[in-house]
Motif scaffolding. Structure first.
Motif, PDB file in Angstrom:
ATOM      1  N   HIS A 147       0.734  -1.361  -0.119  1.00  0.00           N
ATOM      2  CA  HIS A 147       0.170   0.096  -0.118  1.00  0.00           C
ATOM      3  C   HIS A 147       0.788   1.309   0.128  1.00  0.00           C
ATOM      4  O   HIS A 147       2.071   1.139   0.416  1.00  0.00           O
ATOM      5  CB  HIS A 147      -1.076   0.196   1.133  1.00  0.00           C
ATOM      6  N   HIS A 154      -7.176  -3.810  -2.304  1.00  0.00           N
ATOM      7  CA  HIS A 154      -8.565  -4.264  -2.503  1.00  0.00           C
ATOM      8  C   HIS A 154      -9.634  -3.524  -1.893  1.00  0.00           C
ATOM      9  O   HIS A 154     -10.498  -4.088  -1.227  1.00  0.00           O
ATOM     10  CB  HIS A 154      -8.898  -6.105  -2.253  1.00  0.00           C
ATOM     11  N   THR A 155      -9.185  -2.147  -1.684  1.00  0.00           N
ATOM     12  CA  THR A 155     -10.160  -1.216  -0.913  1.00  0.00           C
ATOM     13  C   THR A 155     -10.826  -0.327  -2.031  1.00  0.00           C
ATOM     14  O   THR A 155     -10.158  -0.282  -3.107  1.00  0.00           O
ATOM     15  CB  THR A 155      -9.499  -0.246   0.031  1.00  0.00           C
ATOM     16  N   GLN A 156     -12.059   0.071  -1.576  1.00  0.00           N
ATOM     17  CA  GLN A 156     -12.778   0.849  -2.659  1.00  0.00           C
ATOM     18  C   GLN A 156     -12.095   2.180  -2.915  1.00  0.00           C
ATOM     19  O   GLN A 156     -12.150   2.676  -4.203  1.00  0.00           O
ATOM     20  CB  GLN A 156     -14.079   1.516  -1.867  1.00  0.00           C
ATOM     21  N   GLY A 168      -9.914   6.128   3.041  1.00  0.00           N
ATOM     22  CA  GLY A 168      -9.314   4.756   2.952  1.00  0.00           C
ATOM     23  C   GLY A 168      -9.462   4.109   3.967  1.00  0.00           C
ATOM     24  O   GLY A 168     -10.218   4.320   5.261  1.00  0.00           O
ATOM     25  N   ASN A 169      -9.303   2.652   4.084  1.00  0.00           N
ATOM     26  CA  ASN A 169      -9.818   1.782   5.227  1.00  0.00           C
ATOM     27  C   ASN A 169      -8.559   1.120   5.559  1.00  0.00           C
ATOM     28  O   ASN A 169      -7.973   0.237   4.648  1.00  0.00           O
ATOM     29  CB  ASN A 169     -10.702   1.071   4.516  1.00  0.00           C
ATOM     30  N   LYS A 170      -8.324   0.824   6.697  1.00  0.00           N
ATOM     31  CA  LYS A 170      -7.236  -0.114   7.205  1.00  0.00           C
ATOM     32  C   LYS A 170      -7.527  -0.758   8.244  1.00  0.00           C
ATOM     33  O   LYS A 170      -7.879  -0.459   9.322  1.00  0.00           O
ATOM     34  CB  LYS A 170      -5.748   0.808   7.636  1.00  0.00           C
ATOM     35  N   ASN A 213      -4.629  -3.816  -7.909  1.00  0.00           N
ATOM     36  CA  ASN A 213      -5.329  -3.826  -6.583  1.00  0.00           C
ATOM     37  C   ASN A 213      -4.851  -4.436  -5.334  1.00  0.00           C
ATOM     38  O   ASN A 213      -5.199  -4.473  -4.264  1.00  0.00           O
ATOM     39  CB  ASN A 213      -6.759  -4.257  -7.097  1.00  0.00           C
TER      40      ASN A 213
END
Length: 243
Positions: A147, A154-156, A168-170, A213
């Motif tokens: 990342h 594979h996050t939106q 973002g998303n962790k 991705n």
């Protein structure tokens, strides 16, 4: 543009080279446009660079500081990228407060904070909706998972192409991050990467074909300069390709 890769002997050499690169680009921007814009990365790798920048005799009133991503915590939280940069650098130079542009993390909804910061960027750069501003320098790193910024596998957030800033998303924790197209508009993107734990991700990032991705740093392909600065531990498997 094809990225440029430099493998430095050790972490100290990585920091020294990064300092030269960043100072040169900031000074060039000031000479050309009267000011410079830099977006910072978080994590442990760039902290010694920030400490070194604090010792430089730059015209600080012409430097504008942003962040490429931020954890959704207050600035005084130990995990805050803003807080780290202030402690290591910004609090030690005569940088006007209005020249520091942190990402807001005080909204109940992180998406509202992302939209708020996008509006702040548009106002600062004078860009129209749908237009992407051009930073002089964006500093980035990578995680062991490939990342960069807060663009995780594979996050939106990886698919967002119509906004400057997104969420973002962790592991279920929200973060605010620049989008891929905003990163790719920069005049200069500088990756700083240290440690043997990054070797596997780098192999995938620099592979001729792979899954963007799964290794999001592959998506960072600026039209102008993209410079990867690696210490020998990180770049051991790439050194023969660079030589």
């Amino acid at each position: 543009m094809k990225p440029s890769v430099e493998v430095l002997p050790d972490k100290a050499a990585l920091i020294e080279r990064s300092l030269v690169v960043v100072v040169e680009r900031l000074e060039s921007a000031i000479a050309a446009r009267g000011q410079c814009t830099i977006a910072l990365s978080g994590g442990g790798t760039p902290r010694p660079l920030y400490e070194a920048l604090a010792q430089q005799p730059l015209p600080w009133d012409k430097v504008h500081v942003f962040w490429g991503d931020e954890r959704y915590v207050p600035a005084d939280h130990p995990d805050s990228n803003e807080g780290m940069a202030r402690q290591a650098w910004l609090d030690h130079v005569p940088l006007p407060p209005e020249n520091i542009h942190p990402m807001p993390t005080d909204e109940a909804d992180p998406a509202v904070a992302a939209a708020k910061h996008a509006a702040q960027l548009q106002d600062f750069f004078g860009t129209a909706p749908g237009e992407f501003p051009q930073f002089d320098v964006i500093l980035l790193g990578i995680g062991d998972d490939g990342h960069t910024a807060s663009l995780f596998p594979h996050t939106q957030a990886l698919q967002v192409c119509d906004r400057l800033v997104t969420v973002g998303n962790k592991d279920g924790q929200p973060r605010i991050t620049f989008t891929v197209p905003l990163l790719n508009c920069a005049r200069s993107v500088v990756f700083m990467v240290a440690g043997a734990s990054k070797q596997a991700a780098l192999d995938h990032i620099f592979a001729p074909t792979d899954d963007d991705n799964l290794y999001p740093a592959r998506l960072v392909r600026p039209q102008q300069e993209c410079l990867w600065l690696l210490d020998s531990a990180a770049g051991a498997k790439l050194s023969h390709e660079v030589a």
